[in-house]
Structure formats: structure tokens, C-alpha cells
Design a protein around this motif. Sequence first.
Motif, mmCIF file in Angstrom:
data_model
loop_
_atom_site.group_PDB
_atom_site.id
_atom_site.type_symbol
_atom_site.label_atom_id
_atom_site.label_comp_id
_atom_site.label_asym_id
_atom_site.label_seq_id
_atom_site.Cartn_x
_atom_site.Cartn_y
_atom_site.Cartn_z
ATOM 1 N N HIS A 48 12.808 13.669 14.652
ATOM 2 C CA HIS A 48 11.855 14.464 13.881
ATOM 3 C C HIS A 48 10.534 14.517 14.628
ATOM 4 C CE1 HIS A 48 9.724 16.015 10.283
ATOM 5 N NE2 HIS A 48 8.715 15.372 10.825
ATOM 6 N N THR A 49 10.014 15.710 14.835
ATOM 7 C CA THR A 49 8.676 15.879 15.405
ATOM 8 C C THR A 49 7.936 16.915 14.574
ATOM 9 O OG1 THR A 49 9.276 17.700 16.899
ATOM 10 C CG2 THR A 49 9.565 15.424 17.731
ATOM 11 N N ASP A 50 6.623 16.892 14.653
ATOM 12 C CA ASP A 50 5.823 17.881 13.927
ATOM 13 C C ASP A 50 6.145 19.297 14.402
ATOM 14 O OD1 ASP A 50 4.613 15.873 12.495
ATOM 15 O OD2 ASP A 50 2.814 15.794 13.760
ATOM 16 N N GLU A 51 6.389 19.429 15.704
ATOM 17 C CA GLU A 51 6.695 20.752 16.250
ATOM 18 C C GLU A 51 7.999 21.289 15.677
ATOM 19 O OE1 GLU A 51 7.464 23.005 20.555
ATOM 20 O OE2 GLU A 51 7.179 20.829 20.477
ATOM 21 N N TRP A 96 12.135 16.707 4.506
ATOM 22 C CA TRP A 96 11.986 16.077 5.815
ATOM 23 C C TRP A 96 13.288 16.328 6.579
ATOM 24 C CZ3 TRP A 96 7.800 13.482 7.872
ATOM 25 C CH2 TRP A 96 8.010 12.703 9.018
ATOM 26 N N GLU A 138 9.410 20.384 12.894
ATOM 27 C CA GLU A 138 9.235 20.650 11.468
ATOM 28 C C GLU A 138 8.563 21.993 11.238
ATOM 29 O OE1 GLU A 138 6.295 18.805 8.315
ATOM 30 O OE2 GLU A 138 8.140 17.626 8.403
ATOM 31 N N ASP A 139 7.522 22.291 12.021
ATOM 32 C CA ASP A 139 6.835 23.581 11.873
ATOM 33 C C ASP A 139 7.810 24.736 12.116
ATOM 34 O OD1 ASP A 139 4.475 22.318 11.296
ATOM 35 O OD2 ASP A 139 3.667 22.466 13.335
#
Length: 258
Positions: free
Chosen positions: A218-221, A211, A223-224
Motif C-alpha cells: 500500500h502506498t499513497d500514490e 484501504w 491509493e490515489d
Amino acid sequence: MKFWEQLVVTLICCYDWKSSGMSHPKPACRYPPSQWCRSLEIAVECKVQNQCMELNAIKPNQTVPQVSVTLYYESLCPDSRHFITHQLFPTWTMLQDIMSLTLVPYGNAKEMFPANSPFACQHGAPECRGNMIEACIISLTGNSLAVQIIYCMESSTDVLGAAESCLQLYAPSVSWSSVDSCVSGDLGHRLMHDYTVMTRALNPVHSHVPWVTFDGEHTDEMEDKAMSSLFHLVCELYKGVKPPACTGAPVKLSRSGC
């Protein structure tokens, strides 16, 4: 001296001596390459002052904040190990002048009470020990050395078994007994408690490891992007003038030799 700078200086020295038909001598100084550019006195003694001055001249503007990268991970988690070895360490090696890195070896562990077995880890007791070893290494060696030691451990077949030799390789002045005392004593437990607090404070709450947060977010974007190319994401997030590593711009260094 940054790790990539060490490599550059070493390559410069090797190139000049090889091109002249002479064997490359060892530097006549008492400092390891990692300290050659730490001060002018050391650079002069090791005969690398020209290279150190040129490398300092192309460093990013120090008034611009670095990209703050924090990795929450587990020492024996396969996905964490893959991210450290394939994304994090190569990116840190090239971009440590524009990124600050914090490692939090805790992940999905749980702090337990009573304290006779204070932590429970996703991959069992060996992972709890691995997490604590890495926490103690971070505390005892400082961030820059710790990153290299932990990479050495995580890229090994046996993470725990490699710990002592990795420590000796990158931080020979730090004894293994001091790490062992930290792991078995109060310091190790205090460090892990601090990581417990840090991990529980995450917003949004972490759902897996690795993480990663960037400047505390932290965002999903993000992280991707981090999972596919952390290097490009750090370059993208840096608000100052991009270093040559990000732009691919050529850097001409002196060939005066060591």
C-alpha cells in the motif's frame, strides 16, 4: 464462467435471434449462465461451445500472476460502499481474469475481551452484524459469488435488509439459515478473528477505510490512483499482455448463434 463472459455470450445469443426476426429462446439446459463455460459438457448441452472456446482463446496468459487486490473495508462505511459500487465491482467485472480479489469486512473494528460482546465497530452493532454477514457469505459461497452478493448488498439502500434477497439472487443453493447460523455461531467469530489478525498485520498500519493493497503493498500514490480509477491501475500493474478491456482493442466473436 466469468461475469463479463456471461454478458458477452448472452448478448451474442440475443443479437443473432433478434436479427433473424425470431424471439430469443431460453437455453435448453439445466445450468445457469454463470456455469455455461465451466466445462465442455455443459457448454455442449447449453449450445454455447463455440462462444466459450473463443472467449477462452482471448483470455490473458495464465502463467502471468494476477494482480492481487485486497480491500479492507466496513459494511456500513459510506466511503467503503461508494468504492465497492463505483470502483471495485465494475473493475472486477471487466478485469477478473487478471486480478484476484480478497475482501476483508473488518476495517476499524476492534476485537474485545471478554467475548460476551467480542467486537466493537465504528458504526455500531448493525455494522458488526453486517461485517459478519459478509464474512459468512464469503466463507459459504466462494469468492466469485460473494463479490456479486456483497455488491448487491452495498448498493442497496438497506445493506443488512438486502442480504437475504441478494443471497437468494446470486447463490440460491446456499440457504439463509446457514448464513444466520454462521453469524450466530462459532464460525462467524472465527472468521472475524482471522480478519482481525489480517488487519493488524498491515504494514503500514491502516489509518482509514477503504484501504486497498496491491500484491500486499500500500502506498499513497497507489491509493490515489485506486480512488480515481481502480480499473486503470489494475491494467497498469498487470505484467502480462494487456487484455482487450485494458487496451480498447476490438474483439471479433462468432455470430453463429446459440
